[in-house]
Write a protein that holds these residues in place. Structure first.
Motif, PDB file in Angstrom:
ATOM      1  N   SER A 160      27.666  28.723  40.939  1.00 41.26           N
ATOM      2  CA  SER A 160      28.677  27.689  41.205  1.00 41.26           C
ATOM      3  C   SER A 160      30.086  28.203  40.950  1.00 41.26           C
ATOM      4  O   SER A 160      31.029  27.419  40.868  1.00 41.26           O
ATOM      5  CB  SER A 160      28.395  26.459  40.334  1.00 41.26           C
ATOM      6  N   GLY A 161      30.245  29.514  40.818  1.00 43.34           N
ATOM      7  CA  GLY A 161      31.546  30.125  40.582  1.00 43.34           C
ATOM      8  C   GLY A 161      31.366  31.484  39.952  1.00 43.34           C
ATOM      9  O   GLY A 161      30.264  31.845  39.514  1.00 43.34           O
ATOM     10  N   PHE A 162      32.449  32.266  39.893  1.00 42.35           N
ATOM     11  CA  PHE A 162      32.329  33.589  39.278  1.00 42.35           C
ATOM     12  C   PHE A 162      33.669  34.058  38.724  1.00 42.35           C
ATOM     13  O   PHE A 162      34.737  33.574  39.116  1.00 42.35           O
ATOM     14  CB  PHE A 162      31.761  34.617  40.258  1.00 42.35           C
ATOM     15  N   ILE A 163      33.562  35.017  37.808  1.00 45.06           N
ATOM     16  CA  ILE A 163      34.709  35.710  37.239  1.00 45.06           C
ATOM     17  C   ILE A 163      34.533  37.199  37.530  1.00 45.06           C
ATOM     18  O   ILE A 163      33.465  37.763  37.295  1.00 45.06           O
ATOM     19  CB  ILE A 163      34.819  35.492  35.721  1.00 45.06           C
ATOM     20  N   SER A 164      35.579  37.831  38.042  1.00 44.73           N
ATOM     21  CA  SER A 164      35.543  39.252  38.363  1.00 44.73           C
ATOM     22  C   SER A 164      36.492  39.999  37.437  1.00 44.73           C
ATOM     23  O   SER A 164      37.686  39.706  37.403  1.00 44.73           O
ATOM     24  CB  SER A 164      35.952  39.461  39.833  1.00 44.73           C
ATOM     25  N   ASP A 165      35.959  40.970  36.697  1.00 45.69           N
ATOM     26  CA  ASP A 165      36.771  41.755  35.772  1.00 45.69           C
ATOM     27  C   ASP A 165      37.076  43.122  36.374  1.00 45.69           C
ATOM     28  O   ASP A 165      36.207  43.748  36.984  1.00 45.69           O
ATOM     29  CB  ASP A 165      36.029  41.923  34.443  1.00 45.69           C
ATOM     30  N   GLU A 166      38.324  43.599  36.203  1.00 49.11           N
ATOM     31  CA  GLU A 166      38.773  44.879  36.771  1.00 49.11           C
ATOM     32  C   GLU A 166      38.490  44.923  38.269  1.00 49.11           C
ATOM     33  O   GLU A 166      37.878  45.861  38.803  1.00 49.11           O
ATOM     34  CB  GLU A 166      38.119  46.058  36.048  1.00 49.11           C
TER      35      GLU A 166
END
Length: 507
Positions: free
Chosen positions: A142-148
């Motif tokens: 239901s969503g995401f976080i992308s690091d670097e």
């Protein structure tokens, strides 16, 4: 402490963080310099997604599983602790223990918990790496976080992550939810060509400002939490205007269009190849650096010797590891140490520990001819000293450098024909491990060329400028050149003669 009580903890956010937090857009691209507070804001968005969407499934994505384990997960935990959330109290990582602790379960309970962050209210974040095409398969998120983000491949991100961002449970609490289908990208300014796709979000923001939020910020927004001389201190630490401007001031590096490696193409020549089967055996509760050695590299032919190249200098000692694998020449790793550390350190502290578990301990050793100069107060040359250090670690060493250093024009012709990747007889394709060779790639992409009366030459002035950090000067690019010329120049000349063309006619 309960999740709700944690969220009441008083935290003072800096201006950049506050603007990002208050931005209502569902897609956020945050390009922040070092020291701006990326880990804290990433942790904030994770906590808010947990609060607003209990029992939901989200994704925390990184370029490789190795990067997630060695960097992203550690920094995320640190950011969560700043906000008052603690592992094994508010959440657990990589274990089923949450169920025994009374944690609620997500709406879609995973079969495996080894790559999960499980929160007490049932929300889970699945760790997804883009180097594993299957790590995002089957997820309804239901969503995401992308690091670097600048390290990530845009197409792989779309296939493995964006395609999963579709789950809409029927619970009323989720209606009009500010984090449903959210995409949060956190990164620093890209310093290589491959990461430049993140900059297009500025145009997307202009075209659809209700959906897209694009923000560039520096640590100047975070001055209250940093030492007063932070920027001056970091400028002295970087000593490199290009990298300092990119990583600290968010200034996009100038693209070198007529450099020494004009045929270098990120889409063709760069690759990642981690052994995720090995990495998945590392418990998420035991992410010690000792696990991240050559066992995580799947691109090695472990029955073959390693090609090791060194460049010696007063300010830096560089070491590159390659391997000839039939029709492919792979550059698999690179290491460096800078003064006050000396040549010994790059071998004893970097190479030997990393390749401790490599079974075929044989090196073909190439080096700059300056390596035949004597070490101060010693009867040994730099190259002999290095070879003895390898041998002391149990390696057999074949000294491969003979004769004088070749001129730059022949190297330029040979290497760029090889980089054209057109299958010329006897010349292998070149491939570079972008995960292990970041500094080498920066060195090559920013290596300029000089047109002199004597012909084209690599611009070596970066090695003497105090404003250039030496791991991004031309030292590393030289370690790339040495073995290629020694191994393939004669083949190149013969193939050129047999086709009735001059060697430089293909450029």
């Amino acid at each position: 402490m309960s999740l709700q009580n944690n969220l009441k903890k008083q935290i003072v956010y800096n201006p950049a963080q506050m603007v990002a937090i208050l931005a209502p857009q569902i897609v956020k691209m945050l390009i922040w310099g070092r020291g701006t507070g990326k880990s804290t804001v990433l942790a904030y968005f994770m906590a808010m997604m947990v609060k607003y969407m209990p029992r939901a499934t989200f994704i925390l994505v990184g370029n490789t599983y190795s990067q997630i384990l060695s960097n992203t997960l550690k920094s995320t935990k640190a950011g969560l602790e700043i906000l008052g959330f603690y592992e094994n109290i508010d959440y657990v990582v990589g274990t089923r223990a949450g169920k025994k602790m009374g944690f609620k379960l997500p709406f879609e309970t995973p079969d495996k918990w080894e790559n999960m962050i499980h929160w007490s209210n049932g929300t889970v974040f699945q760790l997804v790496s883009l180097d594993n095409a299957n790590s995002g398969r089957g997820i309804n998120s239901s969503g995401f976080i992308s690091d670097e983000t600048a390290l990530q491949d845009e197409d792989k991100l779309a296939i493995s992550v964006k395609n999963t961002n579709r789950s809409i449970p029927k619970e009323v609490i989720w209606k009009n939810n500010p984090f449903l289908f959210s995409e949060t990208y956190v990164t620093s300014m890209p310093i290589t060509k491959k990461g430049n796709w993140v900059l297009k979000y500025e145009d997307l923001c202009r075209q659809d400002p209700k959906k897209y939020f694009y923000q560039k910020a520096t640590a100047k927004s975070n001055q209250e939490n940093l030492r007063p001389d932070y920027f001056e201190y970091m400028k002295q630490s970087y000593s490199n205007e290009l990298i300092y401007n990119a990583e600290m001031l968010n200034i996009q590096p100038k693209e070198i269009t007529d450099g020494f490696y004009p045929q270098l193409n990120p889409d063709i020549h760069y690759y990642t190849d981690r052994d995720n089967a090995y990495l998945e055996t590392i418990p998420l509760t035991d992410l010690d650096d000792r696990h991240f050695d050559c066992r995580q590299d799947r691109d090695l032919v472990r029955t073959s010797p390693l090609i090791v190249t060194m460049d010696f200098g007063a300010s830096i000692n560089c070491l590159t590891v390659s391997q000839l694998q039939g029709e492919v020449y792979r550059v698999v790793n690179c290491f460096f140490v800078k003064t006050p550390k000396i040549l010994d350190a790059v071998i004893l502290e970097k190479f030997l520990p990393y390749y401790k578990h490599y079974p075929t301990k044989t090196i073909k050793y190439y080096y700059d001819r300056t390596g035949n100069s004597k070490v101060a107060n010693s009867k040994e040359t730099f190259a002999q000293q290095a070879a003895n250090l390898f041998r002391s670690g149990g390696w057999k060493v074949h000294m491969m450098t003979v004769g004088k250093n070749p001129d730059y024009m022949p190297k330029f012709r040979l290497i760029n024909v090889m980089l054209k990747d057109d299958g010329r007889k006897g010349l292998p394709r070149i491939r570079i491990n972008e995960e292990n060779c970041k500094d080498l790639i920066v060195s090559m992409e920013h290596a300029e060329i000089l047109d002199t009366p004597g012909g084209l030459k690599k611009d070596k002035r970066s090695e003497t400028r105090k404003t250039v950090e030496q791991e991004h000067a031309t030292h590393f690019s030289d370690t790339f050149d040495y073995p290629l010329f020694a191994l393939f120049w004669e083949t190149f000349v013969m193939s050129s003669r047999s086709s009735d063309s001059l060697p430089n006619s293909t450029l």
